[in-house]
Design a protein around this motif. Structure first.
Motif, mmCIF file in Angstrom:
data_model
loop_
_atom_site.group_PDB
_atom_site.id
_atom_site.type_symbol
_atom_site.label_atom_id
_atom_site.label_comp_id
_atom_site.label_asym_id
_atom_site.label_seq_id
_atom_site.Cartn_x
_atom_site.Cartn_y
_atom_site.Cartn_z
ATOM 1 N N ALA A 4 -4.700 4.426 3.664
ATOM 2 C CA ALA A 4 -4.823 3.153 4.344
ATOM 3 C C ALA A 4 -5.861 2.301 3.628
ATOM 4 C CB ALA A 4 -5.215 3.379 5.800
ATOM 5 N N GLY A 5 -5.538 1.041 3.412
ATOM 6 C CA GLY A 5 -6.473 0.142 2.776
ATOM 7 C C GLY A 5 -6.334 0.082 1.267
ATOM 8 N N THR A 6 -5.482 0.883 0.677
ATOM 9 C CA THR A 6 -5.279 0.803 -0.767
ATOM 10 C C THR A 6 -3.853 0.383 -1.032
ATOM 11 O OG1 THR A 6 -4.623 3.102 -0.984
ATOM 12 C CG2 THR A 6 -6.970 2.627 -1.245
ATOM 13 N N SER A 7 -3.610 -0.093 -2.224
ATOM 14 C CA SER A 7 -2.265 -0.539 -2.586
ATOM 15 C C SER A 7 -1.884 0.027 -3.923
ATOM 16 C CB SER A 7 -2.215 -2.063 -2.699
ATOM 17 O OG SER A 7 -2.451 -2.666 -1.465
ATOM 18 N N ASP A 54 3.109 9.403 -1.171
ATOM 19 C CA ASP A 54 2.428 10.500 -0.482
ATOM 20 C C ASP A 54 2.120 10.151 0.969
ATOM 21 O OD1 ASP A 54 0.408 8.665 -0.823
ATOM 22 O OD2 ASP A 54 -1.019 10.054 -1.728
ATOM 23 N N PHE A 55 3.003 9.341 1.582
ATOM 24 C CA PHE A 55 2.768 8.974 2.969
ATOM 25 C C PHE A 55 3.969 9.349 3.824
ATOM 26 C CE2 PHE A 55 4.080 5.220 0.539
ATOM 27 C CZ PHE A 55 5.237 4.839 1.197
ATOM 28 N N GLU A 56 3.684 9.581 5.107
ATOM 29 C CA GLU A 56 4.719 9.963 6.062
ATOM 30 C C GLU A 56 5.574 8.750 6.421
ATOM 31 O OE1 GLU A 56 5.476 12.962 6.762
ATOM 32 O OE2 GLU A 56 3.734 13.854 5.811
ATOM 33 N N PRO A 57 6.826 8.905 6.744
ATOM 34 C CA PRO A 57 7.498 10.176 6.972
ATOM 35 C C PRO A 57 8.150 10.760 5.709
ATOM 36 C CG PRO A 57 8.932 8.396 7.676
ATOM 37 C CD PRO A 57 7.651 7.767 7.170
ATOM 38 N N PHE A 58 7.779 10.273 4.535
ATOM 39 C CA PHE A 58 8.427 10.731 3.310
ATOM 40 C C PHE A 58 7.434 11.262 2.278
ATOM 41 C CE2 PHE A 58 11.185 7.492 5.206
ATOM 42 C CZ PHE A 58 12.304 8.276 5.449
ATOM 43 N N ALA A 59 6.345 11.893 2.738
ATOM 44 C CA ALA A 59 5.352 12.463 1.819
ATOM 45 C C ALA A 59 6.038 13.429 0.867
ATOM 46 C CB ALA A 59 4.251 13.175 2.594
ATOM 47 N N GLY A 60 5.648 13.376 -0.399
ATOM 48 C CA GLY A 60 6.260 14.240 -1.403
ATOM 49 C C GLY A 60 7.550 13.672 -1.963
ATOM 50 N N GLY A 61 7.886 12.455 -1.542
ATOM 51 C CA GLY A 61 9.117 11.828 -2.012
ATOM 52 C C GLY A 61 8.861 10.833 -3.131
ATOM 53 N N CYS A 62 9.883 10.047 -3.425
ATOM 54 C CA CYS A 62 9.814 9.031 -4.468
ATOM 55 C C CYS A 62 10.385 7.728 -3.937
ATOM 56 C CB CYS A 62 10.653 9.431 -5.680
ATOM 57 S SG CYS A 62 10.171 10.968 -6.433
ATOM 58 N N ASP A 119 -2.108 0.859 11.982
ATOM 59 C CA ASP A 119 -1.570 1.907 12.852
ATOM 60 C C ASP A 119 -1.575 3.288 12.196
ATOM 61 O OD1 ASP A 119 0.511 1.693 11.022
ATOM 62 O OD2 ASP A 119 2.067 1.314 12.528
ATOM 63 N N GLY A 120 -2.112 3.366 10.970
ATOM 64 C CA GLY A 120 -2.163 4.644 10.259
ATOM 65 C C GLY A 120 -0.898 4.964 9.487
ATOM 66 N N LYS A 121 0.085 4.072 9.510
ATOM 67 C CA LYS A 121 1.346 4.292 8.798
ATOM 68 C C LYS A 121 1.437 3.307 7.631
ATOM 69 C CE LYS A 121 3.642 5.642 13.067
ATOM 70 N NZ LYS A 121 2.830 5.061 14.143
ATOM 71 N N THR A 122 1.805 3.808 6.463
ATOM 72 C CA THR A 122 1.870 2.996 5.252
ATOM 73 C C THR A 122 3.153 2.175 5.221
ATOM 74 O OG1 THR A 122 0.560 4.649 4.074
ATOM 75 C CG2 THR A 122 1.790 3.078 2.723
ATOM 76 N N ASP A 123 2.992 0.869 5.057
ATOM 77 C CA ASP A 123 4.111 -0.064 4.994
ATOM 78 C C ASP A 123 4.401 -0.403 3.526
ATOM 79 O OD1 ASP A 123 4.141 -0.400 7.945
ATOM 80 O OD2 ASP A 123 2.191 -1.340 7.583
ATOM 81 N N ILE A 124 5.565 -0.982 3.252
ATOM 82 C CA ILE A 124 5.974 -1.332 1.891
ATOM 83 C C ILE A 124 6.093 -2.851 1.790
ATOM 84 C CG2 ILE A 124 7.783 -1.124 0.140
ATOM 85 C CD1 ILE A 124 8.533 1.590 1.446
ATOM 86 N N ILE A 125 5.501 -3.409 0.732
ATOM 87 C CA ILE A 125 5.517 -4.848 0.491
ATOM 88 C C ILE A 125 6.246 -5.095 -0.824
ATOM 89 C CG2 ILE A 125 4.094 -6.909 0.123
ATOM 90 C CD1 ILE A 125 2.494 -3.861 1.648
ATOM 91 N N MET A 126 7.236 -6.020 -0.826
ATOM 92 C CA MET A 126 7.983 -6.344 -2.041
ATOM 93 C C MET A 126 7.863 -7.815 -2.357
ATOM 94 S SD MET A 126 11.601 -4.500 -2.004
ATOM 95 C CE MET A 126 11.742 -2.796 -1.576
ATOM 96 N N ALA A 127 7.529 -8.097 -3.626
ATOM 97 C CA ALA A 127 7.567 -9.468 -4.144
ATOM 98 C C ALA A 127 8.752 -9.535 -5.092
ATOM 99 C CB ALA A 127 6.269 -9.800 -4.870
ATOM 100 N N GLY A 128 9.736 -10.349 -4.756
ATOM 101 C CA GLY A 128 10.953 -10.428 -5.552
ATOM 102 C C GLY A 128 11.223 -11.818 -6.088
ATOM 103 N N SER A 129 12.234 -11.913 -6.946
ATOM 104 C CA SER A 129 12.686 -13.189 -7.506
ATOM 105 C C SER A 129 14.198 -13.234 -7.467
ATOM 106 C CB SER A 129 12.237 -13.333 -8.963
ATOM 107 O OG SER A 129 10.849 -13.497 -9.046
#
Length: 181
Positions: A4-7, A54-62, A119-129
């Motif tokens: 949390a708090g890092t990107s 490395d975050f839930e619910p898909f820790a260890g994934g890609c 909330d303790g859950k890692t969200d995904i942010i996308m910048a697209g074109s």
């Protein structure tokens, strides 16, 4: 890893300079052996936009980006018709909802992961074109981690379309929480 708090930011390989990550962003490495050479029928794997998570619910994934073979001019073209997936054990376990409104001439410039609402859950942010007749224009999205999967809201995402970096998107979302959470 991302806490949390890092990107983590991954910029797309372009003929123009990619978005420069803000000072507090940790650049992600291109996907390592465990996230290397993933495959989906009819798609080109985009290694520079794929990385271990490395975050839930898909820790260890890609987190994996794929471009459409039908829409890309060749494998070096921008990943037009991009789709985004979570892989575990070499298999897609989740295709993220379409962030680019089904527009085939769109691709991702950068991705970051961060707990945007505390909330303790890692969200995904996308910048697209996306391509227009004369130039490209931003098309951005936030995927909210609800602990089981990721959701996105097209109406909320439409408020992000003037922004050009993941940091600008993160700042907007954290100051307009009710629109996204």
């Amino acid at each position: 890893g991302a806490a949390a708090g890092t990107s983590n930011a991954v910029a797309a390989e372009q003929n123009k300079p990619a978005n420069t990550p803000p000072a507090n962003t940790v650049a992600a490495k291109s996907a390592g052996d465990k996230c290397n050479d993933l495959k989906l029928p009819g798609k080109n794997f985009i290694a520079k936009q794929s990385f271990p998570i490395d975050f839930e619910p898909f820790a260890g994934g890609c987190f994996a980006t794929f471009g459409s073979k039908d829409e890309m001019l060749d494998e070096k073209d921008v990943p037009r018709g991009s789709t985004f997936h979570i892989f575990k054990g070499g298999k897609s376990v989740l295709e993220l909802p379409d962030a680019l409104d089904g527009q085939p001439a769109c691709w991702v410039e950068a991705v970051s992961v961060k707990d945007l609402n505390g909330d303790g859950k890692t969200d995904i942010i996308m910048a697209g074109s996306c391509l227009s007749a004369k130039d490209s224009y931003p098309s951005n999205a936030v995927y909210v981690n609800n602990g089981k999967t990721f959701t996105t809201d097209a109406d909320a995402n439409s408020k992000l379309n003037d922004l050009k970096t993941t940091k600008a998107i993160e700042d907007y979302v954290t100051s307009h929480m009710k629109s996204f959470f």
